[in-house]
Design a protein around this motif. Structure first.
Motif, short mmCIF file in Angstrom:
data_model
loop_
_atom_site.label_atom_id
_atom_site.label_comp_id
_atom_site.label_asym_id
_atom_site.label_seq_id
_atom_site.Cartn_x
_atom_site.Cartn_y
_atom_site.Cartn_z
N ARG A 170 -15.18 10.55 8.90
CA ARG A 170 -16.18 10.30 7.86
C ARG A 170 -17.19 9.19 8.12
O ARG A 170 -16.44 8.26 8.34
CB ARG A 170 -15.33 10.20 6.43
N GLU B 294 -18.12 6.74 6.95
CA GLU B 294 -18.00 5.59 5.71
C GLU B 294 -19.15 4.55 5.92
O GLU B 294 -19.47 4.01 6.91
CB GLU B 294 -16.55 4.95 5.83
N VAL C 250 -7.54 0.21 10.37
CA VAL C 250 -7.22 1.66 10.45
C VAL C 250 -7.15 1.85 8.85
O VAL C 250 -7.04 3.17 8.44
CB VAL C 250 -5.97 2.00 10.89
N MET C 251 -7.54 1.08 7.81
CA MET C 251 -7.18 1.53 6.49
C MET C 251 -8.45 2.08 5.95
O MET C 251 -8.20 3.04 5.24
CB MET C 251 -7.08 0.02 5.48
N ARG C 252 -9.60 1.73 6.38
CA ARG C 252 -10.69 2.58 5.95
C ARG C 252 -11.38 2.69 7.41
O ARG C 252 -12.15 1.96 7.64
CB ARG C 252 -11.63 1.74 5.20
N GLY C 253 -11.16 3.72 8.17
CA GLY C 253 -11.70 4.12 9.67
C GLY C 253 -12.94 4.94 9.33
O GLY C 253 -13.17 5.45 8.02
N PHE D 255 -10.05 8.95 11.61
CA PHE D 255 -8.83 8.79 11.19
C PHE D 255 -7.80 9.95 11.14
O PHE D 255 -8.49 11.04 11.27
CB PHE D 255 -8.75 8.08 9.68
N GLU E 150 -4.53 3.91 -1.39
CA GLU E 150 -4.25 5.38 -1.67
C GLU E 150 -3.73 5.77 -0.32
O GLU E 150 -4.49 6.10 0.87
CB GLU E 150 -5.59 6.10 -1.81
N VAL E 151 -2.51 6.11 -0.34
CA VAL E 151 -1.88 6.78 1.01
C VAL E 151 -1.91 8.35 1.01
O VAL E 151 -1.47 9.07 1.87
CB VAL E 151 -0.61 6.28 1.29
N GLY E 152 -2.37 8.98 -0.10
CA GLY E 152 -2.25 10.52 -0.32
C GLY E 152 -2.65 11.08 -1.66
O GLY E 152 -2.84 10.29 -2.38
N GLN E 153 -3.15 12.12 -1.59
CA GLN E 153 -3.56 12.84 -2.61
C GLN E 153 -3.25 14.27 -2.78
O GLN E 153 -3.25 14.94 -1.80
CB GLN E 153 -5.19 12.60 -2.82
N GLY F 230 -3.34 15.94 0.96
CA GLY F 230 -3.65 15.16 2.14
C GLY F 230 -2.70 13.82 2.16
O GLY F 230 -2.22 13.25 1.11
N ILE F 231 -2.39 13.31 3.28
CA ILE F 231 -1.76 12.25 3.57
C ILE F 231 -2.44 11.54 4.43
O ILE F 231 -2.65 12.02 5.70
CB ILE F 231 -0.17 12.29 4.14
N GLY F 232 -2.71 10.17 4.21
CA GLY F 232 -3.60 9.45 5.30
C GLY F 232 -2.57 8.90 6.25
O GLY F 232 -1.97 7.58 6.25
N ARG G 174 -3.88 5.37 8.07
CA ARG G 174 -3.90 4.45 7.11
C ARG G 174 -2.59 4.09 6.83
O ARG G 174 -2.43 2.78 6.46
CB ARG G 174 -4.69 5.01 5.72
P1 ATP Z 1 -10.77 7.27 -0.35
O1 ATP Z 1 -10.77 7.32 -1.84
O2 ATP Z 1 -9.98 6.01 -0.06
O3 ATP Z 1 -12.10 7.18 0.16
P2 ATP Z 1 -10.36 9.99 -0.20
O4 ATP Z 1 -9.87 10.26 -1.66
O5 ATP Z 1 -11.83 10.02 -0.11
O6 ATP Z 1 -10.08 8.52 0.06
P3 ATP Z 1 -8.90 12.23 0.60
O7 ATP Z 1 -9.83 13.13 0.61
O8 ATP Z 1 -8.14 12.22 -0.78
O9 ATP Z 1 -9.53 10.74 0.64
O10 ATP Z 1 -8.14 12.17 1.76
C1 ATP Z 1 -6.75 12.18 1.81
C2 ATP Z 1 -6.11 10.82 2.42
O11 ATP Z 1 -6.57 10.45 3.68
C3 ATP Z 1 -6.31 9.71 1.61
O12 ATP Z 1 -5.44 9.72 0.58
C4 ATP Z 1 -6.29 8.46 2.45
O13 ATP Z 1 -4.78 7.91 2.46
C5 ATP Z 1 -6.68 9.02 3.74
N1 ATP Z 1 -8.16 8.43 3.90
C6 ATP Z 1 -9.20 9.00 3.31
N2 ATP Z 1 -10.21 8.32 3.90
C7 ATP Z 1 -10.00 7.33 4.95
C8 ATP Z 1 -10.54 6.41 5.72
N3 ATP Z 1 -11.78 6.48 5.80
N4 ATP Z 1 -9.65 5.88 6.61
C9 ATP Z 1 -8.40 6.21 6.68
N5 ATP Z 1 -7.75 6.94 5.88
C10 ATP Z 1 -8.28 7.64 4.78
#
Ligand code: ATP
Ligand code: MG
Length: 451
Positions: free
Chosen positions: A140, A142, A149-152, A155, A283-286, A318-320, A323
Motif C-alpha cells: 500500500r 502509504e 515495520v509498523m506502517r510500512g 508489509f 491495530e494488529v488485526g481486523q 486480517g492480521i498484521g 506490524r
Molecule cells: P491502518 O488503519 O493501520 O492503515 P487498515 O485498517 O487499513 O490499517 P487492514 O486492511 O485492516 O488495515 O489490514 C489488516 C491488518 O494489516 C491491520 O490490522 C494492520 O495490522 C496491518 N496493516 C495494515 N496496513 C499496514 C501497513 N501499512 N504496515 C504494516 N501493517 C499494516
C-alpha cells in the motif's frame, strides 16, 4: 547458533531516523534494514521472529478449520475493474503496467482474487462453509510510511476470507475468527483487545479491530478498564460450536471498547468513572463481515438446498504479521533493549561464555549447547572473544528471555547462572538443572524450530 558464525549486525548508536522504540531496537538489533521508504529487508534475526509469528498464525488458523493457500502479490487489474475498486482505491494502490501495456497492480488486499477463485470452482451450498486464507506480502503506497515495520508500504499480512450460505453462518465464521485471533495474540505474549470499529462505506456493526495498548499507537481508543482483565487462556474450544464461539464474542465485546471512529461519548459515560480509559493503541488485526458486496459484484453464487441461486455471504479477516513485531516490542522492552515473550523469541536461550578460550568454560558451554539442542530448543551461544560487558549488552538488546552465563569461577563450584531478561533476577544452578528449567519453561511455548 554460534554467534561467531551468525549474521547479527548490531548497531552501537541510536539511528536518528527512528522515532519510536520498536523501530530503534529493530534497527539496533540488526533485525531489519530499510531498502526504500517503508520497504525493508528482513535480516536473519528479524526474519526468524517474523517466521515464528507466522507459524503461530498458521497453527491457530488451521486449528479453527481455516484452509491455508497462497495467492500472488501481483494481480491483473481486470478483476478490480469488475468489482469497481480499481477506481475507488486511490493512490495507495501501486499500479504497474507490463510489457504488453496491460494494467497490473501489487495487491493491497485480496477480496477480488479470492472471490474469483471461489466463483470458478464452487457452485453448491454443499461445499460450504469454506474459509480460505493466505499469508502474503501486500503493498500500500502509504502517504506517510513511518515507525519502521509498523506502517510500512510493503508489509506481511494474513488475510482470510469466509464463504457462507447465510448471514447466520457467516457470523459464526466471524466469531471463529475472533476466537482464533484472541488465541494467536496471547500465544505471542500480547493482549490485543477487540474494539468496535468503523465499517467504512459498507457500514454495519460487524467489524472489530484488535488493539494493543501502547502510547505510540496511531489509534485513539476508549475503553472500560475491565476489558483488560479478560484472558482467553488455554481453554478448550470447539470451533464448530456456534454457541461456544458466540459466548466468547459476547464475553470479549460486551464491555465498552471502541476506536475513535465509533466512539460514543454518551455510552462511554455509562461506564463507572474510575474504569473509563482513554489511551492509544496499535491495530494488529481486523475482522469484518461484509455480506454479499463482492459476491454480488463478481457473481459468486451458490445453489442452496432449495435449488435457488444466491450470492454467498463473505467476510475478510486480517492480521498484521509484520506490524506485530513492532507491536510486541512496543509492549515489551526496557531501556536496555527488547524483551521477547517466550512464544516468539528468535532463540530460546542465550549462552554467554565469560572466558572464551578457557578450556573448562568452553567445554561447559559446548555441553549446554548440546543439551539444549537435543531437547529441541535453539540456543544462541555467544562464543566471540569479547568483553563480558559487550556480550551482556548484546544479549540484553536482542532480548532473549533467558540467559545462561558460564565462567571459570562458577564452574569451580559446579554452577552456572540463569538470568531472566524480564525480571533481571539470577540464580545459580548446576548446568543440568539450568537446562531442565529452560526445557520446562518452553514446554508450554513450543513454536517449532525457527529458520
Ligand atoms: P491502518 O488503519 O493501520 O492503515 P487498515 O485498517 O487499513 O490499517 P487492514 O486492511 O485492516 O488495515 O489490514 C489488516 C491488518 O494489516 C491491520 O490490522 C494492520 O495490522 C496491518 N496493516 C495494515 N496496513 C499496514 C501497513 N501499512 N504496515 C504494516 N501493517 C499494516
Ligand atoms: Mg483495519
Amino acid at each position: 547458533m554460534r554467534l561467531s558464525r551468525y549474521f547479527l549486525p548490531v548497531l552501537k548508536e541510536n539511528p536518528s531516523e527512528a522515532q519510536i522504540v520498536s523501530h530503534r531496537y529493530m534497527l539496533r538489533a540488526g533485525m531489519i534494514k530499510q531498502s526504500a521508504a517503508g520497504i525493508y529487508s528482513w535480516l536473519p534475526l528479524g526474519f526468524k521472529v517474523l517466521k515464528k509469528i507466522e507459524t503461530i498464525v498458521h497453527e491457530e488458523q488451521m486449528r479453527a478449520g481455516h484452509i491455508p493457500m497462497l495467492m500472488p502479490t501481483l494481480q491483473s487489474a481486470d478483476l478490480w475493474k469488475e468489482s469497481g475498486r480499481y477506481d475507488d482505491y486511490g493512490q495507495e494502490m501501486l499500479r504497474i503496467s507490463d510489457r504488453h501495456g496491460r494494467d497490473m497492480l501489487y495487491g493491497p488486499t485480496n477480496e477480488e482474487l479470492i472471490t474469483d477463485i471461489f466463483r470458478s470452482h464452487v457452485g453448491s451450498y454443499k461445499d460450504l462453509p469454506l474459509t480460505l486464507y493466505h499469508i502474503q506480502w501486500k503493498f500500500r503506497d502509504e502517504i506517510r510510511p513511518r515507525f519502521g515495520v509498523m506502517r510500512g508500504r510493503e508489509f506481511y499480512m494474513k488475510d482470510g476470507y469466509n464463504f457462507d450460505l447465510t448471514k447466520e453462518d457467516a457470523l459464526h465464521a466471524y466469531n471463529r475468527h475472533l476466537v482464533s485471533y484472541l488465541r494467536s495474540y496471547e500465544r505471542m505474549g500480547l493482549q490485543a483487545i477487540p474494539m468496535r470499529a468503523d465499517g467504512g462505506p459498507i457500514g454495519g456493526d460487524y467489524t472489530h479491530e484488535f488493539l494493543v495498548l501502547a502510547d505510540t499507537g496511531e489509534s485513539e481508543v476508549f475503553y472500560d478498564s475491565a476489558v483488560t482483565d479478560l484472558t482467553f487462556g488455554d481453554r478448550a474450544i470447539d470451533y464448530d460450536s456456534v454457541e461456544q464461539c458466540q459466548g466468547v464474542l459476547e464475553e470479549f465485546t460486551s464491555k465498552y471498547a471502541r476506536t475513535d471512529e465509533t466512539h460514543d461519548e454518551a455510552l462511554f459515560n455509562e461506564v463507572p468513572e474510575e474504569r473509563r480509559r482513554v489511551a492509544r493503541g496499535i491495530e494488529v488485526g481486523q475482522i469484518f463481515y461484509f455480506g454479499t458486496k463482492y459476491s454480488e459484484a463478481l457473481g459468486a453464487n451458490v445453489q442452496g438446498p432449495d435449488g435457488k441461486q444466491s450470492s454467498v455471504h463473505m467476510g475478510s479477516h486480517g492480521i498484521g504479521v509484520s506490524r506485530l513485531l513492532g507491536a510486541i516490542i512496543e509492549a515489551s522492552h526496557d531501556d536496555k533493549g527488547i524483551i521477547w515473550p517466550e512464544g516468539v523469541t528468535p532463540f530460546h536461550c542465550g549462552i554467554v561464555n565469560l572466558k572464551q578460550g578457557d578450556a573448562e568454560a568452553d567445554a561447559a558451554c559446548e555441553s549446554l549447547y548440546e543439551a539444549l539442542t537435543a531437547a529441541g530448543l535453539e540456543p544462541l551461544y555467544d562464543d566471540r572473544k569479547e568483553r563480558a560487558g559487550g556480550k551482556f549488552a548484546t544479549m540484553d538488546l536482542i532480548g532473549l528471555p533467558w540467559r545462561i552465563t558460564v565462567g571459570p569461577r562458577g564452574l569451580k563450584n559446579g554452577v552456572v547462572e540463569l538470568t531472566s531478561r524480564r525480571s533481571g533476577e539470577s540464580e545459580e544452578l548446576s548446568p543440568e538443572a539450568a537446562v531442565q528449567k529452560i526445557v520446562e519453561i518452553y514446554a508450554n511455548h513450543q513454536t517449532g524450530r525457527g529458520f
